[in-house]
Scaffold this motif. Sequence first.
Motif, PDB file in Angstrom:
ATOM      1  N   GLY A  89       0.645  -1.271  -0.098  1.00 15.23           N
ATOM      2  CA  GLY A  89       0.033  -0.004   0.167  1.00 15.23           C
ATOM      3  C   GLY A  89       0.885   1.279   0.043  1.00 15.23           C
ATOM      4  N   ASP A  90       2.053   1.207  -0.355  1.00 19.20           N
ATOM      5  CA  ASP A  90       2.990   2.707  -0.536  1.00 19.20           C
ATOM      6  C   ASP A  90       2.904   2.921  -1.988  1.00 19.20           C
ATOM      7  N   LEU A  91       3.168   4.338  -2.262  1.00 11.80           N
ATOM      8  CA  LEU A  91       3.300   4.716  -3.566  1.00 11.80           C
ATOM      9  C   LEU A  91       4.823   4.921  -3.788  1.00 11.80           C
ATOM     10  N   GLN A  92       4.995   4.652  -5.167  1.00  6.81           N
ATOM     11  CA  GLN A  92       6.735   4.851  -5.365  1.00  6.81           C
ATOM     12  C   GLN A  92       6.755   5.218  -7.008  1.00  6.81           C
ATOM     13  N   LEU A  93       7.458   6.463  -6.903  1.00  9.57           N
ATOM     14  CA  LEU A  93       7.508   7.125  -8.091  1.00  9.57           C
ATOM     15  C   LEU A  93       9.183   6.506  -8.715  1.00  9.57           C
ATOM     16  N   TRP A 146      10.480   9.636  -5.676  1.00  9.40           N
ATOM     17  CA  TRP A 146       9.176  10.322  -4.724  1.00  9.40           C
ATOM     18  C   TRP A 146       8.681   8.999  -4.148  1.00  9.40           C
ATOM     19  N   SER A 147       8.008   8.918  -3.025  1.00 12.85           N
ATOM     20  CA  SER A 147       7.409   7.929  -2.286  1.00 12.85           C
ATOM     21  C   SER A 147       6.431   8.643  -1.221  1.00 12.85           C
ATOM     22  N   ALA A 148       5.490   7.769  -1.250  1.00 10.87           N
ATOM     23  CA  ALA A 148       4.360   8.163   0.006  1.00 10.87           C
ATOM     24  C   ALA A 148       3.807   6.684   0.536  1.00 10.87           C
ATOM     25  N   ASN A 149       3.986   6.852   1.908  1.00  7.40           N
ATOM     26  CA  ASN A 149       3.445   5.700   2.791  1.00  7.40           C
ATOM     27  C   ASN A 149       1.993   5.730   3.120  1.00  7.40           C
ATOM     28  N   SER A 150       1.583   4.662   2.932  1.00  3.32           N
ATOM     29  CA  SER A 150       0.002   4.572   3.657  1.00  3.32           C
ATOM     30  C   SER A 150      -0.055   4.584   5.171  1.00  3.32           C
ATOM     31  N   THR A 151      -1.255   4.923   5.754  1.00  5.42           N
ATOM     32  CA  THR A 151      -1.042   5.091   7.041  1.00  5.42           C
ATOM     33  C   THR A 151      -1.230   3.557   7.790  1.00  5.42           C
ATOM     34  N   LEU A 200      -5.427   6.725  -2.369  1.00  5.64           N
ATOM     35  CA  LEU A 200      -5.179   5.373  -1.978  1.00  5.64           C
ATOM     36  C   LEU A 200      -6.011   4.822  -1.142  1.00  5.64           C
ATOM     37  N   ILE A 201      -6.711   3.816  -1.526  1.00  5.86           N
ATOM     38  CA  ILE A 201      -7.751   2.869  -0.757  1.00  5.86           C
ATOM     39  C   ILE A 201      -7.400   1.558  -0.836  1.00  5.86           C
ATOM     40  N   LEU A 213      -6.114   5.484   2.776  1.00  6.17           N
ATOM     41  CA  LEU A 213      -4.955   5.101   3.302  1.00  6.17           C
ATOM     42  C   LEU A 213      -3.793   6.271   3.280  1.00  6.17           C
ATOM     43  N   TRP A 214      -4.142   6.991   2.134  1.00  3.94           N
ATOM     44  CA  TRP A 214      -3.041   8.048   1.903  1.00  3.94           C
ATOM     45  C   TRP A 214      -4.081   9.134   0.686  1.00  3.94           C
TER      46      TRP A 214
END
Length: 751
Positions: free
Chosen positions: A96-100, A109-114, A132-133, A144-145
Motif C-alpha cells: 500500500g505504498d506509492l513509489q515514483l 518520490w514515495s508516499a507511505n500509507s497509514t 489510495l484506498i 490510506l493516503w
Amino acid sequence: MDVFTLIAFASTCFLIFLKASTAIDSISPSEPLPHGKTLVSNDGSFELGFFRPGSSGNRYLGIWYKNIPVGTVVWVANRVNPINDSSGMLMVTTTGDLQLLSQNITVVWSANSTKAAQNPILQLLNSGNLVLIDGRDGNSGAYLWQSFDYPSDTLLPGMKLGWDLRTGLDRRLLAWKNSDDPSPGDFTWEIELQGNPEAVLWKGSQKYFRSGPWNGIGFSGAPYLGPDNLVFSYEFVSNEEEVYYMFSLKNKSLLSRIVLNQTDYTRQRYTWSEETRTWKLLTFVPNEYCDKYGLCGTNGNCDSTQLPACQCLKGFKPKSPGGWSSGDWSQGCVRNKPLNCQAGDGFIQFGTLKLPDATHSWVNKTMSLKECRGKCLQNCSCMAYTSLDIRGRGSGCVIWFGDLVDIRQFQFGGQDLFIRMSALELGYGKKQVVIIVISVMLTGMVVIGLLCYIWIKRRRKQGGGENEEMELPIFDLTTIVKATDNFSSDNMLGQGGFGPVYKMLIYEYMPNKSLDYFIFDQTKKALIDWQRRMHITGGIARGLLYLHQDSRLRIIHRDLKASNVLLDKDMNPKISDFGLARMFLGDQTEARTKRVVGTYGYMSPEYAVDGHFSIKSDVFSFGVIVLEIISGKKNRGFHHPDHNHNLLGHVWRLWMEERALEVMDTMLGDSYTVSKVLRCIHVALLCVQKRPEDRPDMSSVVLMLGSENPLPQPKLPGFYVERNLPKEEVSSSPIKCVSVNEVTISKLQGR
C-alpha cells in the motif's frame, strides 16, 4: 509574459504531448502508471500524468484540469526530485505504498500509507484528490493516503488548509519557484497555531500578510468576503483535533482555485470563465498598502483612506516623531500616559478594525464580553480584549498581551477591539467613575420619566390606539421654533415626506444634494457618466451591507430611495433619513408591523401588502434604485406606449426578449461596457424578485457586482405592473395614502 501565462503555455505543450496517451481509471500493484498513460477522474475533470513545465527538460508527475484548453497544474508529486529523461513509472506496492521510479529502479518520490492494505488501489477523485484506498473498503472514504494532505501551490474546493493535531500534519501551500521549476519557493501560506489561529502568508521567514483571526463569520482582516453569497461557502474549524480553513463551491459546475504566485508574491483566487475560455482573477492579497504586515509598527493603525496611511491609535503617539514625519513608521507608537494597573485602568472601544497579530493572545470560548473585560482588568499584562465569535450578540473571549501589531482600520466591517488605557488618559479616577455613573443613571431616569409622561399625555389626547412603539423623538414647539429661527425660509434646505429640512436639524451638509436630483433631470444626468453611476451603485451596496451585517445592530432602513441617497462634494453616496429605520437584535431577521411606512415604488411586495419587513425589503429597494440609475427613469410613473408596466416590468420584458440594453439612459452615450451593464441589470433583477427568499443578501450583491462569476436566472419581479387606478380603487388598495411625488407614505389606521 507573467508566471501564469508561462504556466499556461507550458501546460498546453505537455497536454498536446499526452494526447495520444492511454487513460485508465485506477492503479493497482498489477498495473502501474508508466510514461504514456494517464489516470483520469470518473467525471473527466482531472487527469494525472507526466509533464514538462515551461522550457524545462525535467519531467514531473502531476495533476491538472483535463477539460479546459488552458493547461493548469494543481498538484506535483516529485517537486524536489524531477526525472531528467523519458523514463518514469508510478507504482503501488502490495503493502500500500506509492513509489515514483526513474529508470525503473531509482525511487525519486514515495508516499507511505497509514496502514497496511491487502488490496491497495489508487484513484483520482472528481475533486482532484488522488487517494489510495483498500479495495476491500470500497468507497467508504477511509483513505490510506491522499494528495489533499500534501498540497503544492494550489488550494481546491474541499481541500483543508491547516493542521491535523492528532498526527501533527501541517497542510500548507508553497509556491513554485518559477514557471520552469515547481520546486518549493520561499512564499508560503499556512494556518498559524496559537491561542487564536489565523491564516498567514510568509515571505521566507518573515510574516508578509495575515488574515486576522476568525470571528465566527469570517477573517477580521477580510471584511468584504462575506460568508453568505451565491458562489462560495467557507468553513473554519478549530478544536482539539483539527484547525483548518476550507472553501466550497455552491455551484458545482464552476471551477475555482486559490494559488500562490511567487513572481509578485500574491495569493490569488481564480474562477474559470466558460464565456472567454480563460481563468479570471477574482481576488488577490495583499492588494493594497495597508495589507503589508506590521507597516505601522507597534500600536499603529493603518488606514488606506488617510494621508499618511499610518496613524497612532488614540491614546498613543509616535515613538520617533522625526522618523514618523518622514514616513518611517517602523518604530511604531507609545502611550501618551503610562498604565497604572492599581490606579484603575479602563478601556477605549475601537471599531471596524482588523484585529492585532494573535501570536500573544489567549482564548476562552465560554466567557461573555463582560467577563472578558473583567479577566483583562485582573491581569496587568492584558492590553486588549474582544469577543471570539461576533455572531448574534457575541460570545467567547480573546485577550492580547504586550504590544499590538498589524492593526488596520476599515470603513465598514472588521471588528470591535477594547484597548486598555490609563485612568489619566480616560480623564477620570475611581471616584470620578462612581460620580459619572450615578449622574448618568439619574439623568437617564429623569429623561425616561419625562418621555413616558409626554408619550402618555399625547396618547390620551389622541384617544388611545394600538400599542405601537415610538419611532421618532418628540420636540416641543418652543425648541423647534428656536432651532429654525421661527421657521425662517433662509434656514430651510428642502422638503421631505415629513416636512421641511432645516440647517440646525441636520448633521452633515451634502453639497451635491441627492441622487434623484441628477438621474431624473434631463440636463444634470449628463454630469454623471457610467463610471460615476457605478461608483454610486457600489457605494450604496456597501453602505447597505454595513447596515445589514457589519454594524453592531442589524438595521433595516425601510425607506431606501433615490432621494434618500445624498452625494458629497466628490459624488460619494451616503444613505440618509433613518427616521423609519428599525434595529434587529440578536438573531432576529424579520418583523411585522401594522403601520406600513415607506415610499410606493420602492417598497417590496411582502412589506406593502402584509407589513413583513427584513433585510430583503431593503434589497428590493436597492434593486429598484439600480434600475433607475441605469435607465435615468423613475420606477413609479414610468410610461410606455406599448404596455402598462412600470420600470420593473419594462426591464423584465426587455430581459426576457434579450433586449435589456434598450433600457440604458441615452445620455450615457458609449461611456459604458456592455457586459458591465448587463451584469448590473441582472443583479438588479435578482434583487427585485417577488419572493424575499429568492433575493440575494447584500454581501452576495457586493460580490456579484465586483466579479464575473455566473449568476442565477432571475424570477418574476414584484409590483411590475403599473395601473392608473380610479379614485374608488385607491381606498381599497393596500396603500391607503399614495403621493405621486414620491414622499414617504403610511398605511393609516383608525384611532
